[in-house]
Write an enzyme that holds these catalytic residues in place. Structure first.
Site, PDB file in Angstrom:
ATOM      1  N   ARG A 139     -16.063  -5.948  39.671  1.00 43.82           N
ATOM      2  CA  ARG A 139     -14.732  -6.576  39.724  1.00 43.82           C
ATOM      3  C   ARG A 139     -13.637  -5.558  40.063  1.00 43.82           C
ATOM      4  O   ARG A 139     -12.541  -5.596  39.525  1.00 43.82           O
ATOM      5  CB  ARG A 139     -14.405  -7.266  38.384  1.00 43.82           C
ATOM      6  CG  ARG A 139     -15.108  -8.601  38.201  1.00 43.82           C
ATOM      7  CD  ARG A 139     -14.700  -9.249  36.899  1.00 43.82           C
ATOM      8  NE  ARG A 139     -15.158  -8.490  35.753  1.00 43.82           N
ATOM      9  CZ  ARG A 139     -14.643  -8.550  34.533  1.00 43.82           C
ATOM     10  NH1 ARG A 139     -13.639  -9.363  34.288  1.00 43.82           N
ATOM     11  NH2 ARG A 139     -15.125  -7.821  33.546  1.00 43.82           N
TER      12      ARG A 139
ATOM     13  N   LYS B  35     -10.199  -7.020  41.062  1.00 47.16           N
ATOM     14  CA  LYS B  35      -9.362  -7.464  39.946  1.00 47.16           C
ATOM     15  C   LYS B  35      -8.598  -6.293  39.328  1.00 47.16           C
ATOM     16  O   LYS B  35      -7.383  -6.329  39.166  1.00 47.16           O
ATOM     17  CB  LYS B  35     -10.260  -8.124  38.893  1.00 47.16           C
ATOM     18  CG  LYS B  35      -9.541  -8.450  37.604  1.00 47.16           C
ATOM     19  CD  LYS B  35     -10.532  -8.804  36.506  1.00 47.16           C
ATOM     20  CE  LYS B  35      -9.795  -9.140  35.235  1.00 47.16           C
ATOM     21  NZ  LYS B  35      -8.963 -10.356  35.351  1.00 47.16           N
TER      22      LYS B  35
ATOM     23  N   HIS C 236       1.320 -23.660  29.013  1.00 52.25           N
ATOM     24  CA  HIS C 236       0.969 -22.630  29.993  1.00 52.25           C
ATOM     25  C   HIS C 236       2.132 -21.679  30.248  1.00 52.25           C
ATOM     26  O   HIS C 236       1.993 -20.711  30.973  1.00 52.25           O
ATOM     27  CB  HIS C 236       0.517 -23.278  31.302  1.00 52.25           C
ATOM     28  CG  HIS C 236      -0.638 -24.216  31.104  1.00 52.25           C
ATOM     29  ND1 HIS C 236      -1.857 -23.780  30.634  1.00 52.25           N
ATOM     30  CD2 HIS C 236      -0.764 -25.556  31.255  1.00 52.25           C
ATOM     31  CE1 HIS C 236      -2.674 -24.814  30.525  1.00 52.25           C
ATOM     32  NE2 HIS C 236      -2.036 -25.903  30.887  1.00 52.25           N
TER      33      HIS C 236
ATOM     34  N   CYS D  60      -1.838 -28.538  25.932  1.00 54.01           N
ATOM     35  CA  CYS D  60      -3.168 -27.930  25.948  1.00 54.01           C
ATOM     36  C   CYS D  60      -3.247 -26.961  24.763  1.00 54.01           C
ATOM     37  O   CYS D  60      -2.339 -26.911  23.926  1.00 54.01           O
ATOM     38  CB  CYS D  60      -3.392 -27.225  27.291  1.00 54.01           C
ATOM     39  SG  CYS D  60      -5.116 -26.767  27.584  1.00 54.01           S
TER      40      CYS D  60
HETATM   41  N1  GLN Z   1      -9.705 -27.126  22.707  1.00 51.65           N
HETATM   42  C1  GLN Z   1      -9.401 -26.257  23.789  1.00 51.65           C
HETATM   43  C2  GLN Z   1      -8.256 -25.345  23.414  1.00 51.65           C
HETATM   44  O1  GLN Z   1      -7.385 -25.739  22.722  1.00 51.65           O
HETATM   45  C3  GLN Z   1      -9.053 -27.026  25.048  1.00 51.65           C
HETATM   46  C4  GLN Z   1      -8.862 -26.133  26.243  1.00 51.65           C
HETATM   47  C5  GLN Z   1      -8.689 -26.861  27.556  1.00 51.65           C
HETATM   48  O2  GLN Z   1      -8.415 -28.021  27.601  1.00 51.65           O
HETATM   49  N2  GLN Z   1      -8.839 -26.194  28.638  1.00 51.65           N
HETATM   50  O3  GLN Z   1      -8.199 -24.211  23.824  1.00 51.65           O
HETATM   51 ZN    ZN Z   2      -6.311 -28.521  28.104  1.00 51.10          ZN
END
Ligand code: GLN
Ligand code: ZN
Length: 768
Positions: free
Chosen positions: A16, A19, A698, A730
């Protein structure tokens, strides 16, 4: 005699290097000169590997600093104008700004490259787009290779694919209208390659494997009539699917040859050979460029031999597509199981397979000692793989055979389950929860790494993880969340963690493939029947549940996502492997339930991305994917609440399948689309509970209470309050605790504020 070549090599380097160098350059810790030197070394190593394998062509032009679509745009002066960089004087810094954005401009959008896990940068085409002089990278790479001698074959993404894969912006009606201007640049590039002494160019047009609209298909004829006269001989490469519907079109094009993917669409070969023009080359990909299995040489040779008879030297033996989608070199695996290793081939090994197959087509060479020894060794490995008890587990087979429709159905329908769940969960209206992971601090990562290399005792490791769980539970209680999680500190990755514990999976040490830019992923390899030897998550989740009176949600990765983010066995259909994973997860779910963890989330973020390229193949995929999910989630009591989670993509087009999963609750990423997705859920009348994300996890930015209130109100205008959950988009593993503290405190406060308004009888207003 036939010739041997590949369509491209991994560009990340054996260790890598790309990277680490690129990231050091971004941090200002490496000079542009040093970075360029790293690139030179990777390219030189790739040429060396091809030469050593004995390929007839040295493929070049497949090295890119970030992405091949971006590099092609740079070559034809087509970077989005909003970056304001002079195309011909584009520096490496400018190139990276387009890829990653800067203070003034957001990065170019990224999306998946066909049905692979590689992401490319999406070209932006507007009425202002003008192509022109670009950078010299391709000519430099070619010159570098030509200086070493040998037959050099540059690869170039074709003009129609480059246009098709982009997006229309600023009111451009049809990006095909840019074609004439773009072709002028392709003419310039191809003529220049010819002047350099290049005799063949591989021009990739992978869009031929998509549901291609008529005008795009028609454009092939005029485009290639225009390019062929000024270009070196062109090998038009297709891959990722069957292109037999275009057989007549391709045979009639003036190009000197065509490449076909003989791994994912072997049936198309007959169609082509039957009508292949006398003077044209047919390149046939028989070595799988997207998976890690050793090529069955005898089978591949049987497929090639009649083609060699029909085509003679016009047959080129190849990898199915670019090898950038498979890991670099099996020789880097120090600890891999000895037998499993004999079944595998990474990019470097695949070069040798292609060369060997080409040699085997010559009768004398086939009889030679080294070729026949290689065939015997391969046949032995293939036979072992067919019968090995490591792969074939009769218990798994028995369970599969015993599966009935009832296994894929909850005992009762959603309304009945929902009231049974309400009875014990006693959650407030608009219940709050998170998606699973909490910050993966460096202390956590260090503990996991130390444990893995045995620098931390099992007991110390357990205690470190338990301390993390205690911390996560305490904080969640302090925020005032309603359904808690244990935080996933023990997981380095949501697929690898399970792959490490399930039978039938093996984890590699260095099996990296590029995901996007400098980012690589290391998918586990599924080599055998999937079997759960013992529960994988119960100790962590049950421990968390002991610490609190609030319900704790168990966390699993679903069968489709496990499949999608792994290298999958090629000796049985994908759906069968998915079902085996589902059966293993079903047992895990049962074990969680038995241990008192009665809210269980099974994540399927990759459900949408598993969709086949051609729409005609969607129904059968969706049917088995949904079935697998239902098998893993349906074995529980009515009052056990099943959640699922999805992110990364638009789900508008698969809502019926999402509903068919019949999860009690789904959480989905919606913040960035500003709840736009909910319109689709409303129109479809999604029947169960839903938690649209109100916090973009994110981004390091902490959303205010007011912002999240607005999003909740927007959601309430579309989803009845009784079925609405409040959660982030997420997981939180990439955030730090300070951000999480503020964001989740704000989120709970936002939920409370809206609850108050609801109980005061105020109807939610459609947010502006
Ligand atoms: N349960 C996972 C987390 O919270 C879900 C991650 C994802 O959806 N990519 O990290
Ligand atoms: Zn997610």
């Amino acid at each position: 005699m036939a010739q041997a070549h590949v369509l491209g090599l991994p560009r990340i380097g054996v260790h890598r290097e790309l990277k680490f160098a690129v990231e050091a350059f971004w941090r200002g810790e490496m000079s542009a000169t040093a970075l360029q030197e790293t690139g030179r070394q990777i390219r030189a190593a790739n040429r060396r590997a091809q030469r050593k394998a004995g390929l007839d062509w040295i493929t070049v032009g497949d090295f890119h600093w970030y992405d091949h679509v971006l590099s092609t745009l740079a070559l034809v002066g087509g970077l989005p104008a909003r970056f304001g960089r002079a195309p011909a004087a584009l520096s490496l810094d400018d190139y990276f700004v387009a890829a990653r954005g800067d203070a003034g401009q957001s990065a170019m959008e990224m999306t998946k490259w066909f049905d692979t896990n590689y992401h490319y940068l999406v070209p932006e085409y507007s009425p202002q787009t003008r192509f022109g002089e670009g950078t010299e990278w391709l000519f430099d790479d070619v010159a570098e290779a030509l200086a070493e001698g040998g037959s050099v074959k540059p690869v170039l993404l074709g003009p129609l694919s480059l246009l098709y894969l982009g997006k229309e912006k600023n009111g451009l009606a049809d990006r095909l209208s840019l074609l004439p201007d773009l072709l002028t640049q392709y003419e310039r590039v191809l003529a220049r390659l010819k002047t350099q002494g290049v005799t063949w160019v591989q021009i990739d047009e992978p869009i031929l494997a998509l549901d291609l609209p008529e005008p795009w298909r028609d454009a092939f004829t005029s485009v290639y009539h225009r390019l062929v006269p000024i270009a070196p001989s062109l090998l038009l490469a297709t891959y990722f699917g069957d292109v037999s519907e275009h057989a007549a079109l391709l045979a009639a094009l003036p190009v000197a040859g065509v490449h076909l993917d003989g791994v994912c669409a072997p049936k198309q070969l007959d169609t082509f050979v039957a009508q292949w023009p006398q003077q044209k080359v047919l390149s046939v990909g028989v070595v799988d460029s997207r998976n890690v299995w050793r090529c069955d040489l005898t089978k591949a040779r049987a497929l090639l031999a009649p083609l060699a008879d029909a085509l003679g030297e016009r047959l080129w033996v190849a990898s199915s597509g670019s090898l950038m989608h498979c890991p670099v070199d099996l020789a880097s695996e120090g600890r891999l199981d000895k037998q499993v290793r004999t079944w595998l081939a990474f990019a470097v090994q695949k070069l040798a397979e292609v060369a060997l197959l080409r040699r085997s087509l010559d009768a004398a060479a086939f009889a030679s000692a080294d070729v026949s020894a290689a065939f015997v060794a391969d046949a032995t490995a293939q036979a072992a793989r067919r019968t090995s008890p490591r792969i074939h587990n009769s218990l798994v087979q028995k369970r599969l055979a015993a599966l009935t429709d009832a296994h894929a159905r909850r005992a009762s329908d959603y309304p009945t389950r929902a009231s049974a769940q309400r009875a014990w969960l006693k959650l407030p209206v608009l219940p709050t929860t998170t998606i699973g992971s909490f910050p993966q601090t460096s202390a956590i990562r260090r503990a996991r790494a130390d444990f893995k290399r045995r620098a931390l005792s099992h007991l110390d490791y357990l205690e470190t993880m338990r301390a993390q769980i205690r911390l996560a539970v305490e904080r969640q209680e302090a925020y005032g969340l309603d359904v808690l999680v244990h935080g996933e500190a023990e997981r380095n990755d949501m697929v690898e963690y399970f792959g490490d514990l399930l039978w039938g999976f093996v984890i590699t040490e260095q099996g990296w493939v590029q995901s996007y830019g400098s980012r690589c992923v290391k998918p586990p390899v599924i080599y055998g029947d999937v079997y759960l030897p013992e529960p994988m998550t119960v100790t962590w989740s049950a421990y968390a549940q002991q610490l609190t009176d609030k319900p704790v949600k168990g966390m699993l990765t679903g069968p489709v996502t496990m499949l999608q983010w792994s290298f999958v066995r090629d000796d049985q259909p994908r759906e069968r492997t998915a079902l085996q994973i589902a059966l293993a997860l079903r047992e895990e779910v049962a074990a969680l339930e038995k241990a008192g963890v009665r809210v269980i989330q099974i994540d399927e973020p990759a459900l949408r991305e598993g969709l086949p390229l051609r729409e005609r193949d969607w129904p059968s995929y969706l049917a088995w994917a949904v079935h697998a999910y239902r098998v893993c989630s349906s074995g529980v009591a009515d009052d056990t609440q099943i959640h699922t989670h999805m992110c990364y993509s638009a789900f508008h087009d698969i809502l019926p399948s999402i509903a068919a999963l019949d999860a009690d609750v789904i959480s989905i990423e919606t913040t960035r689309s500003d709840m736009e997705l909910l319109g689709a859920f409303e129109a479809f009348a999604y029947p169960n509970e839903i938690g649209p994300g109100v916090y973009d996890t994110h981004s390091p930015r902490v959303p205010s209470q007011a912002e999240m209130e607005r999003l909740i109100e927007a959601a309430l205008a579309r989803i009845p309050a009784e079925r609405l959950w409040i959660n982030p988009d997420c997981g939180l593993k990439t955030r730090d605790w300070a951000q999480v503290d503020s964001a989740l405190t704000n989120m709970v406060a936002a939920a409370n504020a809206v609850r108050k308004r609801l109980s005061a009888g105020q109807r939610p207003a459609l947010a502006a």
